[in-house]
Design a protein around this motif. Structure first.
Motif, PDB file in Angstrom:
ATOM      1  N   ALA A  81       0.847  -1.194   0.000  1.00 37.97           N
ATOM      2  CA  ALA A  81       0.000   0.000   0.000  1.00 37.97           C
ATOM      3  C   ALA A  81       0.883   1.244   0.000  1.00 37.97           C
ATOM      4  O   ALA A  81       1.973   1.250   0.574  1.00 37.97           O
ATOM      5  CB  ALA A  81      -0.903   0.006   1.225  1.00 37.97           C
ATOM      6  N   ALA A  93       0.883   5.204   1.115  1.00 34.68           N
ATOM      7  CA  ALA A  93       0.188   6.222   1.897  1.00 34.68           C
ATOM      8  C   ALA A  93       0.214   7.554   1.151  1.00 34.68           C
ATOM      9  O   ALA A  93       1.188   7.870   0.458  1.00 34.68           O
ATOM     10  CB  ALA A  93       0.848   6.385   3.262  1.00 34.68           C
ATOM     11  N   GLY A 140      -3.032   2.430  -4.025  1.00 37.14           N
ATOM     12  CA  GLY A 140      -3.081   3.671  -3.270  1.00 37.14           C
ATOM     13  C   GLY A 140      -3.103   4.864  -4.202  1.00 37.14           C
ATOM     14  O   GLY A 140      -3.298   4.699  -5.415  1.00 37.14           O
ATOM     15  N   TYR A 155      -3.553   5.881  -0.148  1.00 37.93           N
ATOM     16  CA  TYR A 155      -4.598   5.774   0.846  1.00 37.93           C
ATOM     17  C   TYR A 155      -4.439   6.866   1.909  1.00 37.93           C
ATOM     18  O   TYR A 155      -3.316   7.308   2.202  1.00 37.93           O
ATOM     19  CB  TYR A 155      -4.523   4.418   1.538  1.00 37.93           C
ATOM     20  CG  TYR A 155      -4.764   3.250   0.621  1.00 37.93           C
ATOM     21  CD1 TYR A 155      -6.056   2.903   0.230  1.00 37.93           C
ATOM     22  CD2 TYR A 155      -3.706   2.483   0.143  1.00 37.93           C
ATOM     23  CE1 TYR A 155      -6.290   1.817  -0.610  1.00 37.93           C
ATOM     24  CE2 TYR A 155      -3.925   1.394  -0.709  1.00 37.93           C
ATOM     25  CZ  TYR A 155      -5.216   1.072  -1.082  1.00 37.93           C
ATOM     26  OH  TYR A 155      -5.447   0.005  -1.918  1.00 37.93           O
ATOM     27  N   ILE A 201      -4.653   3.783   6.809  1.00 34.91           N
ATOM     28  CA  ILE A 201      -3.959   2.712   6.098  1.00 34.91           C
ATOM     29  C   ILE A 201      -3.140   1.821   7.023  1.00 34.91           C
ATOM     30  O   ILE A 201      -3.012   0.609   6.803  1.00 34.91           O
ATOM     31  CB  ILE A 201      -3.065   3.276   4.958  1.00 34.91           C
ATOM     32  CG1 ILE A 201      -2.523   2.131   4.106  1.00 34.91           C
ATOM     33  CG2 ILE A 201      -1.946   4.139   5.509  1.00 34.91           C
ATOM     34  CD1 ILE A 201      -3.577   1.227   3.510  1.00 34.91           C
ATOM     35  N   ARG A 223      -5.333  -0.829   8.645  1.00 34.38           N
ATOM     36  CA  ARG A 223      -5.662  -1.868   7.665  1.00 34.38           C
ATOM     37  C   ARG A 223      -4.483  -2.818   7.459  1.00 34.38           C
ATOM     38  O   ARG A 223      -4.649  -4.038   7.395  1.00 34.38           O
ATOM     39  CB  ARG A 223      -6.069  -1.214   6.342  1.00 34.38           C
ATOM     40  CG  ARG A 223      -7.364  -0.436   6.417  1.00 34.38           C
ATOM     41  CD  ARG A 223      -7.632   0.352   5.149  1.00 34.38           C
ATOM     42  NE  ARG A 223      -7.815  -0.517   3.983  1.00 34.38           N
ATOM     43  CZ  ARG A 223      -8.011  -0.063   2.756  1.00 34.38           C
ATOM     44  NH1 ARG A 223      -8.048   1.242   2.520  1.00 34.38           N
ATOM     45  NH2 ARG A 223      -8.180  -0.922   1.753  1.00 34.38           N
ATOM     46  N   VAL A 274       3.536  -0.878   3.948  1.00 33.41           N
ATOM     47  CA  VAL A 274       3.034   0.440   3.574  1.00 33.41           C
ATOM     48  C   VAL A 274       4.226   1.326   3.229  1.00 33.41           C
ATOM     49  O   VAL A 274       5.174   1.429   4.011  1.00 33.41           O
ATOM     50  CB  VAL A 274       2.227   1.098   4.718  1.00 33.41           C
ATOM     51  CG1 VAL A 274       1.730   2.480   4.284  1.00 33.41           C
ATOM     52  CG2 VAL A 274       1.073   0.214   5.141  1.00 33.41           C
TER      53      VAL A 274
END
Length: 330
Positions: A198, A200, A236, A238, A243, A246, A255
């Motif tokens: 992911a 950010a 993303g 996100y 985030i 999650r 992340v």
């Protein structure tokens, strides 16, 4: 063979080494890079009996003892637990540089670093920003990133030890793509399938369509799209305020964070003692504890060894990963 740098002699580094040697069964394949005078002083202060063995060559290392590559930089009178010291800070920096050069030469397969105090180091080296940057300089590299990892969360960073103003300027498509590649490479093999990564956002609510900044539109979204074209499972950006929760629940394997505190704060809230700092993209394998010198508890028998033990084991895993990669390439 792994090099362990002793860290700041007035902090918890020496204590962590002694306690780990007596309480955990790591193996005999490591050497402490530091000063025997400091290690002996700490042993005396904490009444921990240790079979020390001083070496000045890897060939002199023995099994069943604590091998210390004595740099000869400090005497016992130089050690002032819990105090900021220019001489001790300079020595801590030298341990890191020496270990990095020897690892780069192949004397060691990896290095694990215990904490230095940046303020103490800057008394003799004003330009010092951290372990990571110093090791990268020794390796002649400028394309690397920091990963913080634990059982609860893994994060990597677009930038770390820079001002917030510079951190925002560093949010560029090319840098994000590179960090995604490094993150993906570090996670491959840890579980089945492609790592789920992911990204950010930089701004509140990930910019909310440009309402709170346009970095997401200009740099981050194009980077995510480029990563997906490359076959990476990256998504993303996100909102940063959701985030990490999650990811901690298992939705993502890592992340990518846009700046230092964006990644460090959730990591230290979730797992302060068990986090490992890993430098990705260097010519050497380097891991570290994810905490500081802890002057307030140094030489009191209170230091927690868990982060160091995890950092050591992570380094072993990375060495094995490199060996398997070489075998598969031949």
């Amino acid at each position: 063979m792994i090099a362990i740098t002793m860290g700041d002699g007035n902090g918890v580094g020496p204590e962590i080494i002694l306690k780990t040697f007596t309480e955990y069964h790591l193996d005999d394949y490591f050497v402490v890079i530091g000063d025997i005078s400091c290690m002996e002083f700490c042993s005396e202060q904490l009444s921990i009996s240790i079979p020390f063995h001083v070496i000045h060559s890897i060939k002199e290392a023995k099994a069943g003892v604590l091998n210390v590559w004595d740099m000869g930089l400090l005497s016992k009178s130089d050690i002032q637990p819990r105090m900021l010291s220019k001489k001790v800070g300079a020595a801590a920096r030298d341990y890191v540089e020496f270990a990095a050069r020897e690892t780069l030469k192949g004397t060691f397969d990896a290095m694990v670093t215990l904490p230095v105090n940046k303020e103490a180091v800057r008394l003799s080296d004003p330009g010092f920003t951290g372990h990571t940057e110093l090791i990268a300089e020794v390796c002649g590299q400028d394309d690397f990133t920091m990963m913080l990892s634990s059982d609860k969360l893994t994060v990597t960073h677009i930038s770390t030890h820079v001002s917030m103003l510079q951190a925002v300027a560093n949010v560029k498509k090319g840098r994000i793509v590179k960090v995604a590649e490094l993150t993906n490479g570090a996670l491959i093999g840890k579980k089945e399938g492609k790592p789920k990564i992911a990204v950010a956002g930089l701004n509140a609510h990930a910019g909310e369509g440009g309402a709170f900044g346009d970095e997401e539109i200009r740099e981050i979204i194009p980077a995510v799209e480029e990563c997906r074209k490359m076959g990476l499972e990256v998504s993303g950006p996100y909102p940063p305020d959701t985030i990490f929760l999650r990811a901690s629940k298992g939705e993502f394997d890592a992340v990518i964070c846009m700046y230092h505190d964006q990644g460090h704060i959730p990591m230290k809230v979730l797992d302060f003692a068990g986090g490992v700092n890993v430098t990705l993209g260097l010519k050497v394998v380097r891991t570290s504890v994810d905490h500081g010198t802890a002057y307030d508890i140094a030489y009191q028998g209170k230091a927690d060894c868990r982060s160091f033990v995890e950092a050591y084991r992570f380094a072993q895993q990375m060495i094995q990963g490199k060996q398997l990669y070489k075998m598969n390439m031949t």
